[in-house]
Design an enzyme around this catalytic site. Structure first.
Site, PDB file in Angstrom:
ATOM      1  N   GLY A  25       0.790  -1.230   0.000  1.00  0.00           N
ATOM      2  CA  GLY A  25       0.000   0.000   0.000  1.00  0.00           C
ATOM      3  C   GLY A  25       0.821   1.278   0.000  1.00  0.00           C
ATOM      4  O   GLY A  25       1.814   1.424  -0.720  1.00  0.00           O
ATOM      5  N   ILE A  26       0.400   2.220   0.825  1.00  0.00           N
ATOM      6  CA  ILE A  26       1.021   3.538   0.881  1.00  0.00           C
ATOM      7  C   ILE A  26       2.485   3.439   1.294  1.00  0.00           C
ATOM      8  O   ILE A  26       3.345   4.148   0.763  1.00  0.00           O
ATOM      9  CB  ILE A  26       0.251   4.450   1.855  1.00  0.00           C
ATOM     10  CG1 ILE A  26      -1.173   4.697   1.351  1.00  0.00           C
ATOM     11  CG2 ILE A  26       0.977   5.775   2.037  1.00  0.00           C
ATOM     12  CD1 ILE A  26      -2.079   5.343   2.386  1.00  0.00           C
ATOM     13  N   TYR A 159     -11.333   4.784  15.779  1.00  0.00           N
ATOM     14  CA  TYR A 159     -10.351   5.090  14.733  1.00  0.00           C
ATOM     15  C   TYR A 159     -10.169   6.599  14.614  1.00  0.00           C
ATOM     16  O   TYR A 159      -9.039   7.104  14.577  1.00  0.00           O
ATOM     17  CB  TYR A 159     -10.817   4.503  13.404  1.00  0.00           C
ATOM     18  CG  TYR A 159      -9.890   4.763  12.247  1.00  0.00           C
ATOM     19  CD1 TYR A 159      -8.767   3.964  12.041  1.00  0.00           C
ATOM     20  CD2 TYR A 159     -10.144   5.789  11.338  1.00  0.00           C
ATOM     21  CE1 TYR A 159      -7.914   4.197  10.964  1.00  0.00           C
ATOM     22  CE2 TYR A 159      -9.290   6.022  10.265  1.00  0.00           C
ATOM     23  CZ  TYR A 159      -8.184   5.224  10.083  1.00  0.00           C
ATOM     24  OH  TYR A 159      -7.349   5.457   9.017  1.00  0.00           O
TER      25      TYR A 159
END
Length: 262
Positions: A25-26, A159
């Site tokens: 991913g990132i 979150y």
């Protein structure tokens, strides 16, 4: 007349960078982008195999890279990583988790799991690496927050709280370590197509609704976050600290918009 060579403004030659979460991913795209601008990479991840795959992909470009298995929730692991790379100039951490439940349905175990990875480990990384960078005359620390630090929805309470806490932690770290030349910043993505958002992508209605929340009318891709990482790591951002860089396709700018008929 300026003596700055602007053609090298984003160059990272001679600097060592560690990307935590580099296995996918990132984090993976950030590692590749930093290497492309001259940094020597440490690709760290809890999954040793994916960390090594990213490191191998970096080396395939001709850049320097090593891999490191790192559990950011383990204090001994983090201390050992800092000791192994005392010359670190750039630290990027992307690791995060989410449990999508409403507050009344959350268990304390789930709360602890989200907060421990998203906030406690971020605190531990900053607490451990920032003094090392300060002793070396400075560096750049980049943590990944979220648009949820500003705008929320049902089921995102813990979150969102962890990411809002991270933003404030980063601001405080910027204040405390700034005099020693350590810059500390956050990047706040919108919705990104990563393993963390696979649940949403699997639901066409949900996926489409999120796409329409941004001004660009789509989700972002992990590689679209990498430019922000390079910017904050480089001398181009030499006077940027304590900030949150929104890379959200305009989501927070136009959130709740209504487009009236012409």
């Amino acid at each position: 007349m300026t003596s700055i060579d602007y053609s090298h403004l984003f160059g990272l030659q001679g600097q060592r960078a560690m990307v935590i979460g580099a296995g996918s991913g990132i984090g993976r795209e950030s590692a590749l982008a930093l290497a492309a601008h001259g940094a020597a990479l440490v690709c760290a991840d809890r999954d040793a195999a994916t960390a090594e795959q990213t490191a191998a992909d970096v080396r395939a470009t001709g850049a320097e890279a090593t891999s490191l298995r790192l559990d950011v929730t383990n204090q001994d692991d983090v201390a050992a990583a800092a000791a192994a790379y005392p010359d670190l100039a750039v630290l990027v951490f992307t690791a995060a988790t989410n449990v999508r439940k409403r507050i009344a349905d959350y268990s304390l175990d789930e709360f602890d799991r989200v907060v421990n990875l998203n906030l406690r480990s971020s605190f531990l990384l900053i607490q451990t690496f920032a003094p090392v960078m300060a002793a070396n005359g400075g560096g750049s620390i980049i943590g990944f927050a979220s648009i949820r630090a500003q705008v929320v929805e049902p089921g995102q309470g813990v979150y969102a709280a962890s990411k809002a806490g991270l933003v404030q932690l980063i601001k405080t770290a910027a204040a405390e370590f700034g005099p020693q030349g350590v810059r500390v910043n956050a990047i706040a993505p919108g919705v990104v197509e990563t393993p963390l958002t696979a649940q949403i992508k699997a639901n066409p209605e949900w996926y489409g609704a999120y796409a329409q929340k941004s001004a660009l009318g789509r989700w972002s891709r992990p590689e679209e976050l990498a430019g922000g990482v390079v910017y904050l790591a480089s001398r181009a951002a030499s006077f940027v600290t304590g900030s949150t860089l929104m890379i959200d396709g305009g989501w927070t700018a136009i959130d709740g918009r209504y487009t009236p008929p012409a």
